[in-house]
Motif scaffolding. Structure first.
Motif, PDB file in Angstrom:
ATOM      1  N   TYR A 394       0.797  -1.221   0.000  1.00 25.99           N
ATOM      2  CA  TYR A 394       0.000   0.000   0.000  1.00 25.99           C
ATOM      3  C   TYR A 394       0.833   1.276   0.000  1.00 25.99           C
ATOM      4  N   GLY A 395       2.139   1.178  -0.252  1.00 22.12           N
ATOM      5  CA  GLY A 395       2.924   2.399  -0.356  1.00 22.12           C
ATOM      6  C   GLY A 395       4.132   2.470   0.550  1.00 22.12           C
ATOM      7  N   ILE A 396       4.402   1.421   1.332  1.00 14.98           N
ATOM      8  CA  ILE A 396       5.616   1.362   2.146  1.00 14.98           C
ATOM      9  C   ILE A 396       6.618   0.482   1.411  1.00 14.98           C
ATOM     10  N   ASP A 397       7.882   0.846   1.495  1.00 10.62           N
ATOM     11  CA  ASP A 397       8.914   0.198   0.701  1.00 10.62           C
ATOM     12  C   ASP A 397       9.372  -1.136   1.297  1.00 10.62           C
ATOM     13  N   THR A 398       8.428  -2.031   1.548  1.00  5.56           N
ATOM     14  CA  THR A 398       8.743  -3.395   1.977  1.00  5.56           C
ATOM     15  C   THR A 398       7.785  -4.333   1.249  1.00  5.56           C
ATOM     16  N   SER A 399       8.135  -4.726   0.040  1.00  8.58           N
ATOM     17  CA  SER A 399       7.198  -5.479  -0.804  1.00  8.58           C
ATOM     18  C   SER A 399       7.497  -6.970  -0.876  1.00  8.58           C
TER      19      SER A 399
END
Length: 473
Positions: A394-399
């Motif tokens: 959803y937009g945090i850099d942990t994918s």
């Protein structure tokens, strides 16, 4: 902790104002308050009622704008954006607000969040003839609006909003109106303020304080606002809503002086520290927090535990951003540049080091080592949130799971890896109680996906990397 050096990066920040003679300058100051949400790019678009004009660039707000550039942005309404690249990558073409011109008028679009079905929609649009100028998921929304068969912009927006999924706080401005929309789960914070006769909207309420705006209310999940010279009009674009704001807004992302849904961020973090002390009371001589987002929790822990709080770690605020460095070795060097241990505070002491979260663990290991090199006899790490075991879409850099040490290691294994004498994470229930939410259930009003793996929206196959698909349900 320092997002730039540990891999947990903010989303973005948006600000808009309608009906103010100094719209560009007001927007600049509003964005300055939101700079912590994104440092890779910034932009402002203004309208004078007849045309739209914008300036954007890579870097910090102060690097993109100077007094001369702001003077060139003449208009009574504006929207602005500070960016951290999550979807779409870097490059000036992806810096927002995106500005589009057509024979029927112009529109500027700013977006905080991440659309989980953007890739699928982009393939569909390209098959229908759309040509994309950026790799940003935000442009997908613009194409959906322009291709809509509806006449009014409000109907075009509502139609497009029913097609996108994920986290989004949209600001769309034309020559005659400003439209604001928040996703049905309200995953991103977004608030309405008023300065004089002008309405403004911002990702965080701290932006209102600097411009002297009065807080009006939060934008509600599934709400579409239209702001123009006639005032503010609200309508739902969907009745299927379920509030699930990102819990990391309280834990880490938002500024301590912001209020989210009536809850002060500093107070919530301080309560997290107090609850952490109740769950893990450690015999120690001093408590210290990792600057800046962990200070509130560290103060709360110290108060509840009856242990003195001291500034055992100092942040150097005059060092350039280090998250752009490509290698892990340079990131770890960035830790040394950004933080220093205060030897006279920690030498010969048993130290409780409070931090808000652990992502990869590399920065925690370096800070523990730094404290012990400064003479700390013991370093007990207390984390004011639960282990982050699941990726965020959803937009945090942990994918991916690989980016999260807690996804593949036990608490004891993490403790050994970071070199701490003990390691404690706050429980999910304790975190929710500290924030002031009901006990953990579907109606608690928080997105807990990174802790529990339960996502508030469907996660589309093209959002998840192939090797991750069996891990995300």
């Amino acid at each position: 902790m320092l997002a730039e050096i540990r891999g947990l990066n903010e989303e973005c920040g948006v600000f808009g104002i309608w009906g103010h003679p100094d719209a560009a300058k007001i927007t600049y100051y509003g964005l300055h308050s939101l700079q912590h949400r994104g440092q890779e790019g910034a932009g402002i678009v203004v309208t004078n009622g007849e045309s739209l004009y914008g300036i954007r660039g890579e870097g910090l707000l102060t690097e993109v704008f100077n007094e001369g550039k702001l003077e060139n942005l003449q208009g009574y309404s504006a929207i602005g954006h500070v960016r951290y690249a999550t979807a779409g990558g870097g490059g000036i073409e992806n810096v927002q607000p995106l500005l589009f011109h057509s024979q029927t008028g112009s529109m500027a679009l700013a977006h905080n969040g991440n659309l989980v079905n953007a890739n699928g929609l982009k393939h569909q649009l390209e098959a229908q003839g759309s040509i994309f100028q950026t790799s940003s998921d935000t442009e997908v929304f613009a194409h959906l609006i322009k291709r809509s068969g509806y006449i009014s912009l409000s109907d075009k927006m509502k139609n497009a909003l029913t097609m996108v999924k994920g986290a989004y706080a949209f600001l769309l401005m034309t020559e005659t109106e400003l439209m604001v929309a928040l996703d049905p789960n309200g995953l991103r914070p977004l608030s309405i303020g008023r300065v004089g006769d002008a309405y403004c909207v911002a990702s965080e309420t701290c932006a209102f304080d600097i411009i002297g705006a009065k807080f009006v209310r939060d934008v509600m999940p599934g709400e579409l606002l239209t702001i123009n010279d006639n005032g503010l009009h609200s309508e739902p674009f969907t009745l299927s809503t379920n509030s699930a704001i990102c819990t990391m807004e309280y834990v880490y992302f938002s500024r301590p002086d912001s209020n989210i849904h009536g809850i002060n961020v500093h107070t919530a973090r301080k309560n997290m520290g107090k609850r952490l002390a109740a769950e893990a009371l450690i015999e120690a001589d001093v408590v210290t927090g990792v600057p800046d987002s962990s200070i509130s929790a560290a103060i709360g822990y110290a108060e509840a535990a009856g242990i003195p709080y001291e500034m055992g770690l100092i942040k150097n605020r005059y060092v350039g951003r280090t998250f752009i460095q490509p290698s892990q070795s340079l990131r770890e060097q960035g830790v040394k540049m950004k933080l220093s241990a205060v030897r006279k505070v920690v030498e010969g002491k048993r130290v409780v080091m409070v931090d808000d979260s652990i992502v990869r663990g590399t920065t925690s290991r370096r800070i523990v080592s730094m404290l012990k090199e400064a003479g700390a006899t013991e370093v007990h790490v207390c984390i004011s949130s639960p282990p982050m075991k699941n990726p965020c879409f959803y937009g945090i850099d942990t994918s991916t799971h690989e980016e999260l040490i807690a996804s593949t290691h036990s608490v004891e294994e993490i403790r050994e890896l970071i070199g701490a004498d003990s390691l404690t994470f706050l429980s999910v229930e304790g975190m929710l109680e500290a924030i002031g939410r009901p006990k953990m259930n579907e109606s608690c009003g928080q997105c807990l996906a990174c802790f529990t793996g339960k996502y508030p929206t469907e996660i589309y196959p093209d959002t998840v990397l192939p090797h991750e698909k069996e891990l995300v349900r």
